[in-house]
Structure formats: C-alpha cells, structure tokens
Design an enzyme around this catalytic site. Structure first.
Site, PDB file in Angstrom:
ATOM      1  N   HIS A   1       8.274   2.306   4.096  1.00 54.93           N
ATOM      2  CA  HIS A   1       7.757   3.666   4.195  1.00 54.93           C
ATOM      3  C   HIS A   1       8.464   4.629   3.248  1.00 54.93           C
ATOM      4  CE1 HIS A   1      11.280   5.306   6.370  1.00 54.93           C
ATOM      5  NE2 HIS A   1      11.345   4.087   6.902  1.00 54.93           N
TER       6      HIS A   1
ATOM      7  N   HIS B   1       8.060  -3.759 -11.405  1.00 52.23           N
ATOM      8  CA  HIS B   1       7.725  -5.079 -10.871  1.00 52.23           C
ATOM      9  C   HIS B   1       8.646  -5.379  -9.694  1.00 52.23           C
ATOM     10  CE1 HIS B   1       7.014  -9.664 -11.745  1.00 52.23           C
ATOM     11  NE2 HIS B   1       6.836  -9.355 -10.477  1.00 52.23           N
TER      12      HIS B   1
END
Length: 210
Positions: free
Chosen positions: A134, A143
C-alpha cells in the site's frame, strides 16, 4: 484496438505475450524485434518487423518487453511521441487494487500483488510473484523482479532495479538508477546511482543514507 504489438521477442517478451494472451484483451499478438528478419517466430508468435517498422504503425496497441530499464523507457517514449497507443498488460492471475494507478506501458505478471493507493509509473515491470504494498510510489522504468517485496509507503525513483527475492523495508526511499541485488534486505534509504547488496543491504559505493 484488437492487435497488441510487443517490441522485444526474447524470453521476457514471451512472458509478456502470454500474460496478454491470457488477459483476452487483444485478438492478435505480434512481435517486433531488431533481430528481424533473422528472427521470424518466437514462442509461436510471428516477428513481423524491427523497431523502425513499428514506429510506422498506428493500428495497434504497443508495449516494450526489454529488460534494460533505460532502453525500455526510451523506446516507450519514442513510440508514444510517434503517436502509438501504449498498452498496460496485466496477467489475470495478478491482484491489483482498484485504486492503483498503472502507468502506460507497464506490465504486471502472474501472481504479482499491488495493494491500495500504490502508484506505478510508465514502463514498469512488476514481475512474477512480486509484492508492491500500500501507498508505494514507483517512478518510470522501474523493474521489481520476481518474488521481490516492497513494504508500505516505499518510494522507488525512476529506472531502479529491485533484484529477485529482495525486500525493501517500509517508508524507504531509493533514488534513481539504483540496483538492489538478489536477496538483499534494504533497511535504509539510499542515494542515486549505486548498487545495494547483502542482508542488511549495504552500498558497494558507500552512499547509503543513515
């Protein structure tokens, strides 16, 4: 648009193609790769041209499946500036909260989880079984490698590479162009352009912040 053109027909390209196929969002998937015409098929999918040829198309969605963060991001910007539509590819076995923002050209692969209020930049790879918790923010061209995990409220700036199985502690900020080695555990924020390795992670150039 019913056609997805993938720039990059290597192993990562085939993984992206499979995610796109399973999503059932496109009726046809094709590759472009600069190995064309030597390379004409990859994973049963036709390779129909090189990157220059792709810039001339305007009848398909496009995504770049190149592992190098800088190259991937530059190619995406070239395609965008040429007027092509940048796709988001999301594997149906991934879990993405409804309020997550996914930037153009981003791919989210199998069993990845992106939780509430995360913001993912342009051209990111959220790889197999990775976790973005979150309120995380990822810059363009990041990446997150397979099985890597970001705890809540982590900020990852552009073009960072978080290696396979790495863990980043909550509320950490990693500045641009950082590489986090495989299996590293990052417990301190770090300045740009360095490599972090080990448990706990340390900088090979000694620039980790206290």
């Amino acid at each position: 648009m019913n056609i997805l053109a993938i720039l990059g027909a290597s192993g990562h390209g085939r993984v992206v193609a499979d995610a796109a196929r399973l999503s059932e969002q496109w009726a046809e998937i094709i590759f472009y790769d600069d190995a064309f015409p030597h390379l004409q098929v990859s994973g049963g999918i036709p390779v129909v041209g090189n990157s220059s040829a792709l810039l001339q198309r305007h009848d398909c969605d496009v995504v770049v499946a190149i592992g190098n963060n800088t190259i991937r991001l530059n190619r995406l910007m070239e395609l965008r500036d040429a007027g092509l539509s940048l796709a988001v590819v999301k594997h149906p076995a991934s879990v993405v909260a409804g309020d997550v923002v996914l930037g153009a050209g981003t791919v989210v692969l199998a069993n990845a989880v992106i939780n509430t209020l995360a913001k993912i930049g342009m051209g990111c790879i959220i790889n197999t079984s990775s976790v973005v918790e979150h309120d995380c923010e990822l810059g363009d061209g990041v990446h997150i490698a397979p099985a890597a995990s970001l705890a809540g409220e982590v900020i990852i700036e552009q073009r960072c590479w978080i290696g396979i199985g790495a863990v980043v502690k909550q509320a950490i900020r990693l500045e641009h162009d950082i590489i986090v080695g495989a299996g590293a555990v990052v417990i301190k924020s770090a300045a740009a352009n360095q490599t972090l390795v080990g448990v706990p992670a340390y900088s090979l150039s000694g620039k980790a912040k206290g």
